[in-house]
Design an enzyme around this catalytic site. Structure first.
Site, mmCIF file in Angstrom:
data_model
loop_
_atom_site.group_PDB
_atom_site.id
_atom_site.type_symbol
_atom_site.label_atom_id
_atom_site.label_comp_id
_atom_site.label_asym_id
_atom_site.label_seq_id
_atom_site.Cartn_x
_atom_site.Cartn_y
_atom_site.Cartn_z
ATOM 1 N N LYS A 1 0.861 -1.197 0.000
ATOM 2 C CA LYS A 1 0.000 0.000 0.000
ATOM 3 C C LYS A 1 0.894 1.243 0.000
ATOM 4 O O LYS A 1 2.101 1.138 -0.143
ATOM 5 C CB LYS A 1 -0.929 -0.027 1.202
ATOM 6 C CG LYS A 1 -1.479 -1.411 1.555
ATOM 7 C CD LYS A 1 -2.388 -2.016 0.504
ATOM 8 C CE LYS A 1 -2.796 -3.411 0.969
ATOM 9 N NZ LYS A 1 -3.788 -4.075 0.212
HETATM 10 C C1 LIG Z 1 -4.465 -5.281 1.166
HETATM 11 C C2 LIG Z 1 -5.908 -5.253 1.330
HETATM 12 C C3 LIG Z 1 -6.521 -5.737 2.487
HETATM 13 C C4 LIG Z 1 -5.767 -6.445 3.572
HETATM 14 O O1 LIG Z 1 -4.846 -5.625 4.233
HETATM 15 P P1 LIG Z 1 -3.861 -6.268 5.319
HETATM 16 O O2 LIG Z 1 -3.290 -5.082 6.015
HETATM 17 O O3 LIG Z 1 -2.822 -7.032 4.545
HETATM 18 O O4 LIG Z 1 -4.656 -7.136 6.195
HETATM 19 C C5 LIG Z 1 -7.891 -5.612 2.607
HETATM 20 N N1 LIG Z 1 -8.641 -5.048 1.636
HETATM 21 C C6 LIG Z 1 -8.084 -4.574 0.505
HETATM 22 C C7 LIG Z 1 -8.953 -3.926 -0.514
HETATM 23 C C8 LIG Z 1 -6.705 -4.680 0.304
HETATM 24 O O5 LIG Z 1 -6.169 -4.230 -0.827
#
Ligand SMILES: *Cc1c(COP(=O)(O)O)cnc(C)c1O
Length: 382
Positions: A187
């Site tokens: 992210k």
């Molecule tokens: C990456 C992601 C998640 C999960 O995030 P984590 O921090 O890895 O648990 C959930 N929803 C979306 C849309 C994502 O892209």
């Protein structure tokens, strides 16, 4: 011309440096590394930056979504509308609380659910809807709330990819009842692993704070900072969804860089847009009318009139040392959710999942690196 001599272009590189190292070092030297003062400081800074009253730091976005559903009162027998076109955690969260995910299709331009697709997926048992800012593109929250609010359906925003994106002039997530964020390195803002739950509802935030720490009445931070602490009580079954102060210290630095990193990504995205506009058969994701994207995943749809299909284009890019990625997954194609939807009932999801790929994009990407990607897109057969 062969480009194998050139260095590899990654799809994404996080922005971590000396400031993060110094922040982590200071936490280690302080002797307090688990959830404590740095987590509290990160929460205050994050709430301010995202225009929400409360921010509760957790271990990742998946646990933030899990807690969001619990505090919203969603449980067994309830339906939760979610996009299939998302990382699988979005569909798993309702399953954790005994609810059933019901898939809504998405809009081809944004990759997001709309008021219409959400409304089409509602059942008499729908208690909540999880809408996603997919790849950073802001979802049209107000339109979805106009459908859900009169029916008493809670709208939760999965802004895992959304830090730095805006909706109607404010940060995404600010207008949702509950918003979940991810700080995974894929992210925009990273703490290694980490997440946040934001809300304007103080009662929900207080319960989430307790639940993330085994539902104990006295937090570990309070216990350790007093010589004789009161005996703790456990009113319900909680979890260990805590973030550490090591992570929070990194998060505080990362948050301060967010505007700059997003600004640079958007400059690079605009340059891609200009260059790709003239290539027949390729369509690049864009800002919707109601906001701006951080372009966490800058995807391109490979149309029928492009000389290669998506898989072939991925290979052509790989041969040039360029690491692109297949687009967003479709949860309904995976074992746990095969009964919950089909390509026929989710046609746009199926099309985007099959035809999109994510281009390399990062804040330090040079014009020369972008030109290498664009050259392959222009002449994919060499
Ligand atoms: C990456 C992601 C998640 C999960 O995030 P984590 O921090 O890895 O648990 C959930 N929803 C979306 C849309 C994502 O892209």
């Amino acid at each position: 011309m062969s480009t194998v001599q050139e260095s590899r272009i990654h799809v994404m590189t996080p922005w971590l440096g000396a400031d993060e190292v110094a922040a982590v070092t200071a936490v280690i030297e302080s002797g307090w590394v688990a959830q404590g003062p740095k987590v509290a400081e990160f929460e205050r800074a994050f709430a301010r930056a995202m225009h929400t009253r409360e921010a509760v730091a957790v271990s990742n976005c998946t646990t933030a979504l899990h807690l969001a559903l619990i505090v919203a009162g969603v449980g067994s027998g309830d339906d939760v509308v979610v996009p299939s076109f998302s990382f699988i955690a979005t569909a798993n969260a309702p399953t954790y609380v005994g609810a059933r995910p019901v898939f809504a299709d998405v809009d081809a331009l944004t990759g997001n659910v709309t008021a219409e697709t959400v409304e089409a997926a509602l059942t008499p048992a729908t208690r909540a809807v999880i809408i996603v800012d997919q790849g950073g593109v802001p979802v049209d929250l107000d339109a979805v709330r106009a459908v859900c609010d009169p029916r008493g359906i809670v709208v939760i925003e999965d802004a895992a990819c959304g830090a730095g994106s805006t909706y109607k002039g404010r940060p995404v997530g600010a207008g949702a009842e509950l918003t979940a964020w991810s700080f995974h390195p894929r992210k925009i803002l990273t703490t290694g692993e980490g997440g946040m739950l934001t809300t304007n509802h103080s009662g929900w935030a207080a319960r989430a704070r307790t639940l993330r720490e085994h539902a104990m009445s006295v937090s570990a931070a309070e216990r350790h900072s007093s010589l004789v602490s009161p005996p703790e009580e456990y009113a319900e079954i909680g979890f260990n969804f805590r973030m550490t102060d090591l992570q929070a210290a990194v998060g505080i630095v990362q948050l301060s860089k967010l505007p700059e990193v997003v600004g640079r990504r958007r400059v690079n995205a605009a340059r891609y847009r200009q260059e790709i506009a003239g290539i027949r058969g390729l369509r690049l994701v864009d800002d919707p009318a109601w906001g701006t994207s951080n372009f966490q995943s800058l995807w391109v749809e490979v149309g029928e009139d492009y000389p290669l299909d998506r898989e072939q284009l991925l290979l052509a890019l790989a041969e040039a040392g360029i690491s692109a990625r297949r687009g967003i997954m479709a949860a309904h194609r995976h074992a746990p959710y095969r009964d919950a939807g089909t390509d026929a009932t989710l046609p746009v999801t199926a099309r985007l999942t099959d035809r999109t790929l994510i281009l390399p994009l990062f804040h330090t990407m040079t014009t020369a690196e972008q030109d290498r990607v664009i050259a392959v897109l222009r002449e994919p057969t060499g």
